[in-house]
Design a protein around this motif. Structure first.
Motif, PDB file in Angstrom:
ATOM      1  N   ASN A   6       4.059  -5.465  14.158  1.00 42.31           N
ATOM      2  CA  ASN A   6       3.457  -6.283  13.130  1.00 42.31           C
ATOM      3  C   ASN A   6       2.664  -5.368  12.217  1.00 42.31           C
ATOM      4  O   ASN A   6       1.984  -4.462  12.686  1.00 42.31           O
ATOM      5  N   VAL A   7       2.735  -5.608  10.914  1.00 43.46           N
ATOM      6  CA  VAL A   7       2.079  -4.727   9.959  1.00 43.46           C
ATOM      7  C   VAL A   7       1.138  -5.534   9.085  1.00 43.46           C
ATOM      8  O   VAL A   7       1.516  -6.576   8.551  1.00 43.46           O
ATOM      9  N   LEU A   8      -0.084  -5.050   8.957  1.00 40.97           N
ATOM     10  CA  LEU A   8      -1.043  -5.611   8.031  1.00 40.97           C
ATOM     11  C   LEU A   8      -1.242  -4.596   6.921  1.00 40.97           C
ATOM     12  O   LEU A   8      -1.607  -3.457   7.188  1.00 40.97           O
ATOM     13  N   LEU A   9      -1.020  -4.988   5.652  1.00 35.24           N
ATOM     14  CA  LEU A   9      -1.059  -4.044   4.543  1.00 35.24           C
ATOM     15  C   LEU A   9      -1.960  -4.572   3.443  1.00 35.24           C
ATOM     16  O   LEU A   9      -1.825  -5.711   3.010  1.00 35.24           O
ATOM     17  N   LEU A  10      -2.880  -3.748   2.987  1.00 38.90           N
ATOM     18  CA  LEU A  10      -3.677  -4.014   1.799  1.00 38.90           C
ATOM     19  C   LEU A  10      -3.231  -3.015   0.752  1.00 38.90           C
ATOM     20  O   LEU A  10      -3.365  -1.808   0.950  1.00 38.90           O
ATOM     21  N   SER A  11      -2.651  -3.500  -0.356  1.00 36.82           N
ATOM     22  CA  SER A  11      -2.049  -2.580  -1.312  1.00 36.82           C
ATOM     23  C   SER A  11      -2.457  -2.927  -2.735  1.00 36.82           C
ATOM     24  O   SER A  11      -2.868  -4.042  -3.024  1.00 36.82           O
ATOM     25  N   ALA A  34       5.021  -0.289  -7.906  1.00 37.66           N
ATOM     26  CA  ALA A  34       4.738   0.744  -6.908  1.00 37.66           C
ATOM     27  C   ALA A  34       3.459   0.365  -6.186  1.00 37.66           C
ATOM     28  O   ALA A  34       2.492  -0.068  -6.818  1.00 37.66           O
ATOM     29  N   ASP A  35       3.453   0.503  -4.867  1.00 34.93           N
ATOM     30  CA  ASP A  35       2.317   0.117  -4.037  1.00 34.93           C
ATOM     31  C   ASP A  35       1.840   1.297  -3.205  1.00 34.93           C
ATOM     32  O   ASP A  35       2.644   2.071  -2.688  1.00 34.93           O
ATOM     33  N   ALA A  36       0.550   1.394  -3.057  1.00 35.26           N
ATOM     34  CA  ALA A  36      -0.049   2.335  -2.111  1.00 35.26           C
ATOM     35  C   ALA A  36      -1.167   1.601  -1.405  1.00 35.26           C
ATOM     36  O   ALA A  36      -1.967   0.904  -2.040  1.00 35.26           O
ATOM     37  N   GLN A 198       8.229 -10.321   7.146  1.00 34.41           N
ATOM     38  CA  GLN A 198       6.835 -10.234   6.741  1.00 34.41           C
ATOM     39  C   GLN A 198       6.424 -11.483   5.974  1.00 34.41           C
ATOM     40  O   GLN A 198       7.256 -12.182   5.392  1.00 34.41           O
ATOM     41  N   ALA A 199       5.137 -11.758   5.998  1.00 33.32           N
ATOM     42  CA  ALA A 199       4.518 -12.783   5.169  1.00 33.32           C
ATOM     43  C   ALA A 199       3.599 -12.080   4.178  1.00 33.32           C
ATOM     44  O   ALA A 199       2.951 -11.079   4.518  1.00 33.32           O
ATOM     45  N   LEU A 200       3.542 -12.571   2.963  1.00 30.78           N
ATOM     46  CA  LEU A 200       2.779 -11.940   1.893  1.00 30.78           C
ATOM     47  C   LEU A 200       1.784 -12.927   1.294  1.00 30.78           C
ATOM     48  O   LEU A 200       2.064 -14.115   1.184  1.00 30.78           O
ATOM     49  N   ALA A 201       0.646 -12.408   0.865  1.00 30.95           N
ATOM     50  CA  ALA A 201      -0.340 -13.189   0.113  1.00 30.95           C
ATOM     51  C   ALA A 201      -1.150 -12.214  -0.718  1.00 30.95           C
ATOM     52  O   ALA A 201      -1.461 -11.101  -0.271  1.00 30.95           O
ATOM     53  N   GLY A 202      -1.489 -12.605  -1.923  1.00 31.43           N
ATOM     54  CA  GLY A 202      -2.253 -11.697  -2.765  1.00 31.43           C
ATOM     55  C   GLY A 202      -2.679 -12.336  -4.070  1.00 31.43           C
ATOM     56  O   GLY A 202      -2.538 -13.543  -4.277  1.00 31.43           O
ATOM     57  N   ILE A 203      -3.195 -11.489  -4.945  1.00 37.08           N
ATOM     58  CA  ILE A 203      -3.680 -11.910  -6.257  1.00 37.08           C
ATOM     59  C   ILE A 203      -3.153 -10.940  -7.301  1.00 37.08           C
ATOM     60  O   ILE A 203      -3.190  -9.724  -7.108  1.00 37.08           O
ATOM     61  N   THR A 204      -2.650 -11.487  -8.421  1.00 35.94           N
ATOM     62  CA  THR A 204      -2.179 -10.683  -9.539  1.00 35.94           C
ATOM     63  C   THR A 204      -3.132 -10.834 -10.717  1.00 35.94           C
ATOM     64  O   THR A 204      -3.562 -11.943 -11.050  1.00 35.94           O
ATOM     65  N   TRP A 205      -3.449  -9.698 -11.353  1.00 35.77           N
ATOM     66  CA  TRP A 205      -4.262  -9.698 -12.576  1.00 35.77           C
ATOM     67  C   TRP A 205      -3.429  -9.100 -13.705  1.00 35.77           C
ATOM     68  O   TRP A 205      -2.916  -7.991 -13.588  1.00 35.77           O
ATOM     69  N   SER A 206      -3.264  -9.840 -14.790  1.00 37.03           N
ATOM     70  CA  SER A 206      -2.519  -9.351 -15.950  1.00 37.03           C
ATOM     71  C   SER A 206      -3.422  -8.435 -16.761  1.00 37.03           C
ATOM     72  O   SER A 206      -4.237  -8.899 -17.573  1.00 37.03           O
ATOM     73  N   ALA A 207      -3.283  -7.122 -16.561  1.00 37.60           N
ATOM     74  CA  ALA A 207      -4.144  -6.163 -17.247  1.00 37.60           C
ATOM     75  C   ALA A 207      -3.796  -6.072 -18.729  1.00 37.60           C
ATOM     76  O   ALA A 207      -4.691  -5.968 -19.582  1.00 37.60           O
ATOM     77  N   THR A 208      -2.492  -6.068 -19.049  1.00 37.24           N
ATOM     78  CA  THR A 208      -2.020  -6.068 -20.440  1.00 37.24           C
ATOM     79  C   THR A 208      -0.828  -7.004 -20.517  1.00 37.24           C
ATOM     80  O   THR A 208      -0.427  -7.616 -19.526  1.00 37.24           O
ATOM     81  N   ARG A 209      -0.192  -7.052 -21.696  1.00 36.60           N
ATOM     82  CA  ARG A 209       0.965  -7.928 -21.853  1.00 36.60           C
ATOM     83  C   ARG A 209       2.179  -7.408 -21.067  1.00 36.60           C
ATOM     84  O   ARG A 209       3.081  -8.165 -20.781  1.00 36.60           O
ATOM     85  N   ARG A 210       2.189  -6.111 -20.747  1.00 37.87           N
ATOM     86  CA  ARG A 210       3.340  -5.547 -20.051  1.00 37.87           C
ATOM     87  C   ARG A 210       2.974  -4.936 -18.697  1.00 37.87           C
ATOM     88  O   ARG A 210       3.830  -4.330 -18.054  1.00 37.87           O
ATOM     89  N   LEU A 211       1.717  -5.075 -18.292  1.00 38.74           N
ATOM     90  CA  LEU A 211       1.284  -4.433 -17.057  1.00 38.74           C
ATOM     91  C   LEU A 211       0.407  -5.386 -16.254  1.00 38.74           C
ATOM     92  O   LEU A 211      -0.488  -6.033 -16.803  1.00 38.74           O
ATOM     93  N   SER A 212       0.683  -5.470 -14.945  1.00 38.82           N
ATOM     94  CA  SER A 212      -0.137  -6.287 -14.062  1.00 38.82           C
ATOM     95  C   SER A 212      -0.516  -5.471 -12.842  1.00 38.82           C
ATOM     96  O   SER A 212       0.164  -4.512 -12.469  1.00 38.82           O
ATOM     97  N   VAL A 213      -1.616  -5.846 -12.203  1.00 40.69           N
ATOM     98  CA  VAL A 213      -2.109  -5.177 -11.006  1.00 40.69           C
ATOM     99  C   VAL A 213      -2.225  -6.201  -9.891  1.00 40.69           C
ATOM    100  O   VAL A 213      -2.772  -7.292 -10.096  1.00 40.69           O
ATOM    101  N   ASP A 214      -1.686  -5.866  -8.714  1.00 38.15           N
ATOM    102  CA  ASP A 214      -1.678  -6.775  -7.565  1.00 38.15           C
ATOM    103  C   ASP A 214      -2.532  -6.210  -6.438  1.00 38.15           C
ATOM    104  O   ASP A 214      -2.531  -5.003  -6.199  1.00 38.15           O
ATOM    105  N   ALA A 215      -3.197  -7.093  -5.738  1.00 39.88           N
ATOM    106  CA  ALA A 215      -3.793  -6.774  -4.440  1.00 39.88           C
ATOM    107  C   ALA A 215      -3.069  -7.639  -3.425  1.00 39.88           C
ATOM    108  O   ALA A 215      -3.095  -8.860  -3.503  1.00 39.88           O
TER     109      ALA A 215
END
Length: 217
Positions: A6-11, A34-36, A198-215
């Motif tokens: 089982n994997v828990l990932l914060l990315s 891309a995620d890290a 896997q199960a996923l849950a997170g939040i997306t923030w639209s930083a610009t019109r062509r770029l978003s950042v996810d947690a």
């Protein structure tokens, strides 16, 4: 070797959308990401192919410390709420193994200790064997975005695919049955593939019109 995990990932991920954006709503079409992040593993279970003198196989758990994870994704937004993804990931194990243990009720060997260490009353500690346990995954994800017109959007999802597991371990048996040499070193070199999900849950923030950042968790 059979293994489950089982994997828990914060990315954190950045996605560049290939189509022009409409106001407040991400456009339908392809995107890349891309995620890290960091992952925390449950123990990986392995079973020996040969039996011990008592007639039972050795069943051990490979425990690892939390470590880095890296992912790349190619996705397609089908509608404002729904998107699908093809994801490739690698869960690193830079810190090596934490322990290799079995059931204390089983006959010896019950796990692995550090190779080359002679244990006695003055030095009874097993110590940690050297090695690593790494995983590479390929997954197909389905994701549902809540509140697609908002700049900050929570989402949930699920994925299914496959995992390639690679184990490398050098250690010393924690003990041996009566009549065998008391200290025996073991080298494990093994690979396996298994079903992954896997199960996923997170939040997306639209930083610009062509770029978003996810947690993502």
């Amino acid at each position: 070797m059979s293994s489950t995990r089982n994997v828990l990932l914060l990315s954190a991920c950045a996605a560049a959308f290939a189509a022009p954006a409409a106001a407040q709503v991400e456009p339908n079409g392809f995107y890349i990401a891309a995620d890290a992040g960091y992952h925390e593993d449950s123990s990986k279970r392995a079973e020996s192919s040969l039996k011990k003198p008592d007639g039972f196989t050795a069943k051990w758990r490979f425990n690892t410390d939390p470590d880095w994870a890296f992912y790349g994704r190619l996705g397609y937004r089908v509608s404002p709420n729904w998107r699908v993804e093809l994801e490739a990931g690698h869960l690193a194990n830079f810190d090596g193994l934490e322990s290799v243990t079995g059931s204390p009720a089983a006959s010896q060997p019950q796990g692995l200790c550090r190779a080359g260490v002679v244990r006695n009353q003055a030095n009874p500690n097993c110590q940690t064997p050297s090695g690593s346990f790494r995983t590479t995954t390929v997954m197909a994800n389905v994701i549902y975005d809540l509140f697609p017109e908002s700049a900050i959007r929570p989402y949930v999802g699920a994925g299914i695919g496959g995992a390639y597991l690679r184990a490398r371990t050098n250690g010393q048996m924690s003990g041996t049955p009566a009549g065998f040499a008391p200290y025996q070193n073991v080298r494990i070199r093994d690979e396996d593939t298994s079903l992954a999900y896997q199960a996923l849950a997170g939040i997306t923030w639209s930083a610009t019109r062509r770029l978003s950042v996810d947690a993502t968790y």
